[in-house]
Design an enzyme around this catalytic site. Structure first.
Site, PDB file in Angstrom:
ATOM      1  N   CYS A 138      -5.279  36.073   2.331  1.00 13.21           N
ATOM      2  CA  CYS A 138      -4.950  36.735   3.274  1.00 13.21           C
ATOM      3  C   CYS A 138      -3.827  38.436   2.945  1.00 13.21           C
ATOM      4  O   CYS A 138      -3.415  38.521   1.820  1.00 13.21           O
ATOM      5  CB  CYS A 138      -3.910  36.536   4.269  1.00 13.21           C
ATOM      6  SG  CYS A 138      -3.118  37.557   5.018  1.00 13.21           S
ATOM      7  N   CYS A 144       3.047  32.830   5.194  1.00 13.13           N
ATOM      8  CA  CYS A 144       3.300  31.877   4.175  1.00 13.13           C
ATOM      9  C   CYS A 144       3.870  32.212   3.012  1.00 13.13           C
ATOM     10  O   CYS A 144       4.708  33.482   2.747  1.00 13.13           O
ATOM     11  CB  CYS A 144       1.958  31.937   4.247  1.00 13.13           C
ATOM     12  SG  CYS A 144       0.495  31.315   5.363  1.00 13.13           S
ATOM     13  N   CYS A 198      -5.035  36.486  10.562  1.00  8.83           N
ATOM     14  CA  CYS A 198      -4.267  35.221   9.929  1.00  8.83           C
ATOM     15  C   CYS A 198      -5.268  34.921   9.899  1.00  8.83           C
ATOM     16  O   CYS A 198      -5.851  33.430  10.380  1.00  8.83           O
ATOM     17  CB  CYS A 198      -3.178  35.146  11.233  1.00  8.83           C
ATOM     18  SG  CYS A 198      -1.959  33.675  10.576  1.00  8.83           S
ATOM     19  N   GLN A 207       2.689  18.113  16.460  1.00  8.17           N
ATOM     20  CA  GLN A 207       2.368  18.633  15.080  1.00  8.17           C
ATOM     21  C   GLN A 207       1.146  19.692  15.522  1.00  8.17           C
ATOM     22  O   GLN A 207       0.279  19.731  15.554  1.00  8.17           O
ATOM     23  CB  GLN A 207       2.167  17.241  14.013  1.00  8.17           C
ATOM     24  CG  GLN A 207       2.747  16.283  14.390  1.00  8.17           C
ATOM     25  CD  GLN A 207       3.624  16.876  13.432  1.00  8.17           C
ATOM     26  OE1 GLN A 207       4.435  17.833  12.520  1.00  8.17           O
ATOM     27  NE2 GLN A 207       4.767  15.428  12.497  1.00  8.17           N
ATOM     28  N   ASN A 243       4.666  10.309  19.829  1.00  7.08           N
ATOM     29  CA  ASN A 243       2.711  10.634  18.894  1.00  7.08           C
ATOM     30  C   ASN A 243       2.409   9.182  18.081  1.00  7.08           C
ATOM     31  O   ASN A 243       1.682   8.541  17.894  1.00  7.08           O
ATOM     32  CB  ASN A 243       3.483  11.516  18.031  1.00  7.08           C
ATOM     33  CG  ASN A 243       2.017  11.825  17.432  1.00  7.08           C
ATOM     34  OD1 ASN A 243       0.928  12.096  17.618  1.00  7.08           O
ATOM     35  ND2 ASN A 243       2.249  11.895  15.649  1.00  7.08           N
ATOM     36  N   GLU A 261      14.512   8.443  23.014  1.00  9.09           N
ATOM     37  CA  GLU A 261      14.842   9.403  22.554  1.00  9.09           C
ATOM     38  C   GLU A 261      15.685  10.302  23.284  1.00  9.09           C
ATOM     39  O   GLU A 261      16.295   9.840  24.030  1.00  9.09           O
ATOM     40  CB  GLU A 261      13.307  10.488  23.313  1.00  9.09           C
ATOM     41  CG  GLU A 261      13.095  12.155  22.813  1.00  9.09           C
ATOM     42  CD  GLU A 261      13.687  12.684  21.435  1.00  9.09           C
ATOM     43  OE1 GLU A 261      14.662  13.488  21.110  1.00  9.09           O
ATOM     44  OE2 GLU A 261      12.680  12.470  21.194  1.00  9.09           O
ATOM     45  N   ASN A 280      21.169   9.353  23.230  1.00 10.97           N
ATOM     46  CA  ASN A 280      21.714   9.979  22.036  1.00 10.97           C
ATOM     47  C   ASN A 280      21.827   9.832  20.682  1.00 10.97           C
ATOM     48  O   ASN A 280      22.249   9.194  19.720  1.00 10.97           O
ATOM     49  CB  ASN A 280      23.058  10.748  22.113  1.00 10.97           C
ATOM     50  CG  ASN A 280      23.023  12.141  20.748  1.00 10.97           C
ATOM     51  OD1 ASN A 280      22.596  12.379  20.127  1.00 10.97           O
ATOM     52  ND2 ASN A 280      23.939  13.311  20.913  1.00 10.97           N
ATOM     53  N   ASP A 323      11.131   8.624  13.096  1.00 12.31           N
ATOM     54  CA  ASP A 323      10.744  10.274  12.838  1.00 12.31           C
ATOM     55  C   ASP A 323      11.810  11.418  13.257  1.00 12.31           C
ATOM     56  O   ASP A 323      11.106  11.817  14.051  1.00 12.31           O
ATOM     57  CB  ASP A 323       9.481  10.687  13.585  1.00 12.31           C
ATOM     58  CG  ASP A 323       8.670  11.632  13.540  1.00 12.31           C
ATOM     59  OD1 ASP A 323       9.002  12.476  12.532  1.00 12.31           O
ATOM     60  OD2 ASP A 323       7.912  12.615  14.796  1.00 12.31           O
ATOM     61  N   CYS A 347      10.554  15.818   8.063  1.00 13.82           N
ATOM     62  CA  CYS A 347      10.500  17.311   8.059  1.00 13.82           C
ATOM     63  C   CYS A 347      11.281  17.729   7.252  1.00 13.82           C
ATOM     64  O   CYS A 347      11.216  19.318   6.705  1.00 13.82           O
ATOM     65  CB  CYS A 347      10.262  17.637   9.147  1.00 13.82           C
ATOM     66  SG  CYS A 347      11.547  17.577  10.551  1.00 13.82           S
TER      67      CYS A 347
END
Length: 444
Positions: free
Chosen positions: A72, A81, A160, A268, A302, A318, A346, A367, A400
Site C-alpha cells: 500500500c 496497518c 486500501c 468477525q 457465531n 451474553e 453480566n 469468547d 483477542c
C-alpha cells in the site's frame, strides 16, 4: 547519527533494542517504529522516559531478510496497518512468539502443545471497518478512511489494500458523494459491513437528509450495489434506508448455518478466517452428542449455533438482552431453537454460585472481549470449593488479547485445577499488530 541493533519486536509492531551504557553493559530500552528484528537502524527519539525511549527509524544499515516493500502506498501514514513491511509468514511467527511470551511472563504457564497458526488471505480480507469522514475546508476536499498513525486526522488514502477491491475502488467516489451532500458537516463516519452478496454502509448522520441528498444516495447505491443504512443516534438506531429490506448475513457452510446480522453488530472482520476458527474451535471442544455445552460471551451465536448441530443442548450467555434475543432468532432461522437457549447476565460479575445455578455443563466455549474473562476464571476457582462436580472438563478460550488470555490462563492453571493443553494464534488481522489466539484447558 544514533545507531541501534534491533533484537526483538513488541506488541505494537515496534523493533526493540537497547542503548549501551558507558561501561558497555546493556542500558535503556528503545522502541523503534518501522524497525525489524536483526536490523541495524538509525533512529530519532521523540519520547523519552527514565527506563525507555520511543523513536522513529531514520535509516536501515543492515536490512532484515524478512523486510518487504509495503503493497500500500499509504503505509506509514495511514494507521490501518503496522506490519506491511514484514513478510506475512514472519508476521504470523512474530504473533505466535508474542502469545508464548505473554503466557509465560504474565500467566507463568506454557502450553503442552503449540498449535499450527490459523492464517489465510492477507489482502482484501477486511469485511468490517469503521471509516472516518472529515471535510477539510482548507484543502477543499472530503477524506474518507482510517485515521493517520497516532493522530485524530483522517488519512488521505485513495485506495486500501486490506479492504475488498470493490470497496477500495469506492473510496474516491464516496468522497465525491459526501462532498455533494447538504449534511457534509454532519456525517462523521461510515460503518462498513459486508455479507454474502451484500455491501452495507451505515451513514452516521447528525442532521436529516435533504430531498436532493436522498436522490444522490439512491443513485450511488444503484451504481455501486451498496445498501445504505442510516444511524441517527447510537448503534441500535441503525436501520436500512435504501434498499429498505436487508438480507445481510454470513455463512458457516461446514455447519450449514446462515447468520443474519446488522452492520453495527459485532461480527468477525475476516470471514475466511472465521470459518476456519469456528471449525477448529469445535474440533478442539470435542463436543459429544449427549453433552450440555455453555457458550459464554455468545454474541449473535457465531459458536452457539454450530455447537447446536452436534450437542444435545447448548446455552448461549451474553450480557446484552438485545444480543441474546437476536441469537435466539438466528437459532430459529436455522432450525436449531429446540437445542439452544440463551441467558442474559453480566459475565464480568459472575460468581461460583451463579455457575452452579446454571447447572452442570460438560464443556465451555469462552469468547470474551479484550477485557478477558477474569470473573469467570475466579468463579471456576471458587467452584472448586463450592461444587467441584460442576466444573466443565474442557474449556476452549478464543481471545483477542494475548495479555488478558495469559492472565486468565494463569488463574485457570495455577488455581482452578486445569492444564493448558493447546494454544496458538489466529491471524484475523494480517498486517496489523492485533493478536487473536485460541487456547484449550483440560481439567486435571
Amino acid at each position: 547519527m544514533n545507531k541501534l541493533e534491533i533484537r526483538s519486536f513488541d506488541m505494537d509492531a515496534r523493533g526493540i533494542g537497547h542503548l549501551a551504557n558507558e561501561d558497555g553493559t546493556q542500558g535503556k530500552v528503545v522502541f523503534v517504529e518501522g524497525a525489524l528484528p536483526g536490523e541495524l537502524v538509525g533512529f530519532s527519539t521523540y519520547k523519552k522516559k527514565t527506563s525507555w525511549e520511543v523513536a522513529t527509524m531514520t535509516g536501515v544499515y543492515r536490512e532484515s531478510s524478512q523486510r518487504v516493500k509495503p503493497k500500500c502506498e499509504f503505509f506509514g501514514t495511514c494507521g490501518g496497518c503496522s506490519m506491511q513491511h514484514l513478510q506475512p509468514e514472519a508476521q504470523v511467527a512474530m504473533k505466535q512468539r508474542i502469545l508464548e511470551d505473554n503466557l509465560w511472563h504474565i500467566g507463568k504457564v506454557k502450553a503442552d502443545t503449540m498449535m499450527r497458526p490459523i492464517y489465510g488471505p492477507t489482502w482484501g480480507y477486511r469485511y468490517r471497518a469503521r471509516l472516518s469522514v472529515r471535510h477539510v475546508i482548507k484543502k477543499g476536499t472530503v477524506l474518507v478512511g482510517f485515521h493517520e498513525k497516532k493522530s485524530r486526522y483522517v488519512a488521505n488514502m485513495e485506495t486500501c489494500q486490506i479492504l475488498p477491491a470493490h470497496v477500495s475502488a469506492m473510496l474516491l467516489p464516496l468522497r465525491d458523494l459526501i462532498a455533494s451532500l447538504s449534511i457534509i458537516e454532519a456525517l462523521p463516519q461510515i460503518e462498513l459491513a459486508i455479507g454474502e452478496g451484500v455491501t452495507a454502509m451505515v451513514l452516521r448522520i447528525m442532521q436529516p437528509l435533504s430531498a436532493d441528498d436522498e436522490v444522490k444516495l439512491k443513485a450511488f447505491a444503484d451504481q455501486y450495489q451498496v445498501q445504505w443504512w442510516l444511524q441517527t443516534k447510537g448503534p441500535d438506531s441503525a436501520e436500512p434506508y435504501y434498499p429498505s429490506v436487508s438480507d445481510l448475513h454470513y455463512l458457516l457452510p461446514e455447519f450449514d448455518i446462515k447468520m443474519p446480522f446488522k452492520p453495527t453488530d459485532f461480527t468477525q472482520v475476516n470471514h475466511h478466517i472465521n470459518r476456519v476458527l469456528v471449525a477448529r474451535a469445535l474440533r478442539l471442544l470435542d463436543v459429544q452428542a449427549n453433552e450440555r455445552i455453555a457458550d459464554l460471551f455468545c454474541g449473535l451465536g457465531n459458536f452457539t449455533l454450530p455447537i447446536a448441530t452436534i450437542a444435545k443442548e447448548v446455552v448461549g450467555i451474553e450480557g446484552s438482552s438485545a444480543l441474546t434475543d437476536r441469537a435466539l432468532e438466528n437459532a430459529r432461522c436455522n432450525g436449531l431453537s429446540d437445542k439452544t437457549s440463551f441467558s442474559t447476565r453480566n459475565l464480568f460479575e459472575i460468581t461460583a454460585d451463579d455457575l452452579k445455578k446454571l447447572g452442570r455443563f460438560d464443556r465451555f466455549l469462552i469468547d470474551p472481549p479484550r477485557d478477558g474473562a477474569m470473573a469467570l476464571c475466579q468463579a471456576l476457582i471458587d467452584l472448586g470449593d463450592v461444587a467441584p462436580e460442576f466444573k466443565p472438563k474442557r474449556l476452549v478460550y478464543v481471545s483477542c488479547s494475548p495479555s488478558t488470555l495469559a492472565r486468565d490462563a494463569g488463574m485457570l492453571v495455577n488455581q482452578a485445577g486445569y492444564r493448558l493443553s493447546y494454544a496458538g494464534v489466529v491471524n484475523m488481522f494480517p498486517h496489523t499488530s492485533h493478536v487473536e489466539s485460541m487456547a484449550v484447558f483440560d481439567l486435571l
